[in-house]
Motif scaffolding. Structure first.
Motif, short mmCIF file in Angstrom:
data_model
loop_
_atom_site.label_atom_id
_atom_site.label_comp_id
_atom_site.label_asym_id
_atom_site.label_seq_id
_atom_site.Cartn_x
_atom_site.Cartn_y
_atom_site.Cartn_z
N PHE A 37 -11.22 18.80 -14.08
CA PHE A 37 -10.08 18.03 -13.58
C PHE A 37 -10.39 16.56 -13.87
O PHE A 37 -11.51 16.10 -13.65
CB PHE A 37 -9.89 18.21 -12.08
N GLU A 38 -9.38 15.84 -14.34
CA GLU A 38 -9.57 14.42 -14.60
C GLU A 38 -8.37 13.64 -14.07
O GLU A 38 -7.23 13.89 -14.47
CB GLU A 38 -9.75 14.17 -16.09
N GLY A 39 -8.64 12.73 -13.16
CA GLY A 39 -7.58 11.91 -12.57
C GLY A 39 -8.12 10.54 -12.25
O GLY A 39 -9.06 10.05 -12.88
N ASN A 40 -7.53 9.92 -11.24
CA ASN A 40 -7.98 8.58 -10.84
C ASN A 40 -7.89 8.48 -9.33
O ASN A 40 -6.98 9.05 -8.72
CB ASN A 40 -7.11 7.50 -11.49
N ILE A 41 -8.83 7.75 -8.74
CA ILE A 41 -8.82 7.66 -7.28
C ILE A 41 -7.62 6.87 -6.77
O ILE A 41 -7.39 6.81 -5.55
CB ILE A 41 -10.12 7.03 -6.74
N ASN A 42 -6.80 6.31 -7.69
CA ASN A 42 -5.55 5.71 -7.21
C ASN A 42 -4.56 6.77 -6.74
O ASN A 42 -3.51 6.44 -6.19
CB ASN A 42 -4.92 4.77 -8.25
N GLN A 43 -4.89 8.04 -6.92
CA GLN A 43 -4.10 9.11 -6.29
C GLN A 43 -4.19 9.01 -4.77
O GLN A 43 -3.33 9.56 -4.07
CB GLN A 43 -4.60 10.49 -6.76
N PHE A 44 -5.20 8.33 -4.25
CA PHE A 44 -5.35 8.14 -2.81
C PHE A 44 -4.75 6.81 -2.33
O PHE A 44 -4.92 6.44 -1.17
CB PHE A 44 -6.84 8.15 -2.42
N ALA A 45 -4.07 6.09 -3.22
CA ALA A 45 -3.58 4.76 -2.89
C ALA A 45 -2.48 4.80 -1.82
O ALA A 45 -1.74 5.78 -1.71
CB ALA A 45 -3.06 4.07 -4.14
N PHE A 46 -2.39 3.74 -1.03
CA PHE A 46 -1.35 3.60 -0.03
C PHE A 46 -1.09 2.11 0.20
O PHE A 46 -1.89 1.25 -0.23
CB PHE A 46 -1.74 4.28 1.29
N GLU A 47 0.01 1.80 0.85
CA GLU A 47 0.31 0.41 1.18
C GLU A 47 -0.40 0.04 2.47
O GLU A 47 -0.21 0.71 3.50
CB GLU A 47 1.81 0.19 1.30
N ASP A 48 -1.21 -1.02 2.44
CA ASP A 48 -1.93 -1.43 3.65
C ASP A 48 -1.01 -2.24 4.55
O ASP A 48 0.19 -2.40 4.28
CB ASP A 48 -3.20 -2.20 3.29
N LYS A 49 -1.55 -2.79 5.62
CA LYS A 49 -0.73 -3.50 6.61
C LYS A 49 -0.06 -4.75 6.04
O LYS A 49 0.93 -5.24 6.59
CB LYS A 49 -1.57 -3.87 7.82
N ASP A 50 -0.58 -5.25 4.91
CA ASP A 50 0.00 -6.43 4.27
C ASP A 50 0.96 -6.06 3.15
O ASP A 50 1.47 -6.94 2.44
CB ASP A 50 -1.12 -7.31 3.71
N GLY A 51 1.21 -4.76 2.95
CA GLY A 51 2.13 -4.31 1.91
C GLY A 51 1.52 -4.20 0.54
O GLY A 51 2.23 -3.95 -0.43
N ARG A 52 0.20 -4.38 0.41
CA ARG A 52 -0.47 -4.23 -0.88
C ARG A 52 -0.75 -2.76 -1.15
O ARG A 52 -1.13 -2.02 -0.25
CB ARG A 52 -1.79 -5.00 -0.90
N LEU A 53 -0.56 -2.34 -2.39
CA LEU A 53 -0.91 -0.98 -2.79
C LEU A 53 -2.40 -0.98 -3.15
O LEU A 53 -2.81 -1.64 -4.11
CB LEU A 53 -0.08 -0.52 -3.97
N VAL A 54 -3.18 -0.23 -2.38
CA VAL A 54 -4.63 -0.27 -2.56
C VAL A 54 -5.23 1.12 -2.46
O VAL A 54 -4.65 2.03 -1.86
CB VAL A 54 -5.30 -1.16 -1.49
N THR A 55 -6.38 1.28 -3.10
CA THR A 55 -7.27 2.39 -2.80
C THR A 55 -8.39 1.77 -1.98
O THR A 55 -9.18 0.96 -2.48
CB THR A 55 -7.84 3.03 -4.08
N GLU A 56 -8.42 2.15 -0.72
CA GLU A 56 -9.28 1.46 0.24
C GLU A 56 -10.71 1.97 0.17
O GLU A 56 -10.96 3.16 -0.03
CB GLU A 56 -8.72 1.66 1.64
N ALA A 57 -11.65 1.07 0.35
CA ALA A 57 -13.06 1.44 0.37
C ALA A 57 -13.30 2.48 1.45
O ALA A 57 -12.73 2.43 2.54
CB ALA A 57 -13.92 0.20 0.62
N GLY A 58 -14.17 3.44 1.14
CA GLY A 58 -14.48 4.48 2.10
C GLY A 58 -14.94 5.75 1.42
O GLY A 58 -15.22 5.77 0.21
N VAL A 59 -15.00 6.81 2.20
CA VAL A 59 -15.49 8.10 1.70
C VAL A 59 -14.31 9.00 1.33
O VAL A 59 -13.36 9.16 2.11
CB VAL A 59 -16.36 8.80 2.77
N PHE A 60 -14.39 9.57 0.13
CA PHE A 60 -13.34 10.47 -0.35
C PHE A 60 -13.93 11.88 -0.50
O PHE A 60 -15.06 12.05 -0.98
CB PHE A 60 -12.80 9.99 -1.70
N ARG A 61 -13.15 12.85 -0.09
CA ARG A 61 -13.58 14.25 -0.14
C ARG A 61 -12.80 14.99 -1.23
O ARG A 61 -11.57 14.93 -1.28
CB ARG A 61 -13.33 14.91 1.22
#
Length: 423
Positions: free
Chosen positions: A360-384
């Motif tokens: 499988f080949e993708g990008n961790i931007n599949q986990f992206a969301f809009e933060d409290k400031d409205g920025r689209l981000v992939t936030e630092a942290g642990v991904f499973r």
């Protein structure tokens, strides 16, 4: 829609021009979960017949269509010949089974739709045949299409997700006389029936199988074809459990609450009178063979591109196709995120005892969301990352940590991982 509009949509990360406010696949009471008319000449012909049955001439899209008296023109025999002409070689389930087994008996249990909706027919005959048969095949479900004679379809929703009234009662009575039963469910939504799932040894979801579905269903029942289909939605236990979907957010499920409070706060099963789990989860599906997964590896590049590999082996004695599912989760985030999300699927055909390496080949931007400031981000942290049989059965799990939050350009978003076979 103009080309400029398409480009604007793509730059905003919008995938669909039209999108329902509610994901209808999460609530099975909506009639248009299954959509086939237009591509299915048999169903289209039946729909047209239903719409025209009360008129001698109707103007449809500027075309004048004359209809004969329904009693004279649309007998069962005339309809069958009419559909045969539309779809040469098409067979009913009974006809296709007769070709393979020869000795097949038939009785009609229910009328579905129209003035005879749920009018019992041949209960006694069906019970007699069931008692005298080696195996019984029971076809249940609704009638999908357009118009008042249908039970689901265009503009036809329901307050219930269970079988139309009386069908489960018929199944219960048939089961009492012969428990060697196969259920074939034909409808625009999956089967919901606690008794059937708890007792019947074999269930086949036929959905709306189009004109040549009878042959396909018979091939699966006889073993001529080894099925590999998987559910595109969760199957709830009852209407009261809807809407039910696997990708609920962290903290909204019974498991999440139990992790914090223990069983003394909540009912152990989630409900006073029922289990909280789906009757069958998203991605569920069986085969006439079995598959094992092993040796999962995960690597992530500086640009966020991930590459995941795993081995899948057909450990049974029959050729088959495995549908390997990759799920993922952002375990802790500043915005509440789904407990699990589907990242990609890989279908791989394997001979008996054969093993293959898939990726499988993708990008961790599949986990992206809009933060409290409205920025689209992939936030630092642990991904499973999970290799799973379905949304509730992960078999291999690996975790990866992102050290710094990454801004994401909407036009670069990856929605589904690319997948394939390496060897």
């Amino acid at each position: 829609m103009t080309e400029i509009t398409r480009k604007q949509m793509k730059s905003l990360g919008i995938r669909h021009a039209l999108s329902p406010v509610l994901d209808i696949a999460r609530d099975l009471r909506y009639g248009r979960i299954g959509e086939t008319f237009g591509s299915d000449p048999t169903l289209t012909a039946e729909m047209v017949k239903d719409m025209l049955s009360n008129s001698n001439m109707v103007d449809m899209a500027g075309v004048k269509m004359e209809t004969m008296d329904e009693d004279a023109a649309m007998t069962e025999e005339v309809r069958r010949e009419y559909f045969r002409a539309l779809c040469p070689g098409a067979k009913t389930i009974k006809e296709a089974l007769e070709d393979q087994y020869g000795n097949v008996s038939y009785a009609k249990g229910f009328y579905v739709g129209g003035n005879d909706y749920n009018k019992p027919a041949d209960f006694d005959e069906a019970l007699r045949l069931a008692a005298d048969s080696d195996v019984i095949i029971v076809c249940v479900g609704g009638k999908n299409g357009v118009g008042a004679k249908c039970t689901s379809g265009e503009g036809i929703d329901s307050t219930l997700v269970e079988l139309p009234d009386g069908q489960e009662e018929l199944v219960r009575r048939l089961y009492e006389v012969n428990s060697k039963m196969i259920i074939v469910h034909l409808d625009a939504k999956p089967l919901v029936g606690k008794f059937i799932y708890d007792n019947v040894p074999a269930i086949l979801e036929g959905w709306i199988p189009c004109a040549y579905g009878g042959q396909a269903i018979a091939d699966v029942i006889s073993g001529k074809y080894n099925p590999c289909g998987h559910l595109p939605m969760d199957v709830p236990r009852s209407t009261g459990q809807t809407p039910y979907y696997y990708s609920q957010r962290n903290g909204s499920s019974i498991d999440s609450i139990r992790e914090c409070t223990g069983d003394f706060i909540v009912n152990q099963d989630g409900y006073f009178n029922e289990k909280r789990y789906a009757q069958r989860p998203f991605g569920y599906g069986l085969s006439y063979t079995e598959f094992e997964y092993s040796d999962m590896t995960v690597s992530v590049g500086e640009d966020g591109t991930y590459h995941i590999e795993t081995d899948v082996e057909n450990i049974g004695d029959r050729d088959g196709a495995a549908v390997v599912q990759l799920y993922g989760a952002d375990e802790y985030a500043s915005v509440v995120r789904p407990y699990r999300e589907l990242l990609g699927v890989c279908r791989v055909e394997l001979a008996a005892k054969e093993k293959a390496r898939i990726f499988f080949e993708g990008n961790i931007n599949q986990f992206a969301f809009e933060d409290k400031d409205g920025r689209l981000v992939t936030e630092a942290g642990v991904f499973r990352f999970e290799i799973s049989r379905d949304s509730e059965t992960p078999v291999l799990t690996e975790k990866w940590e992102l050290n710094e939050t990454m801004d994401v350009n909407r036009s670069d978003l990856i929605f589904y991982a690319r997948s394939g076979r390496l060897q």
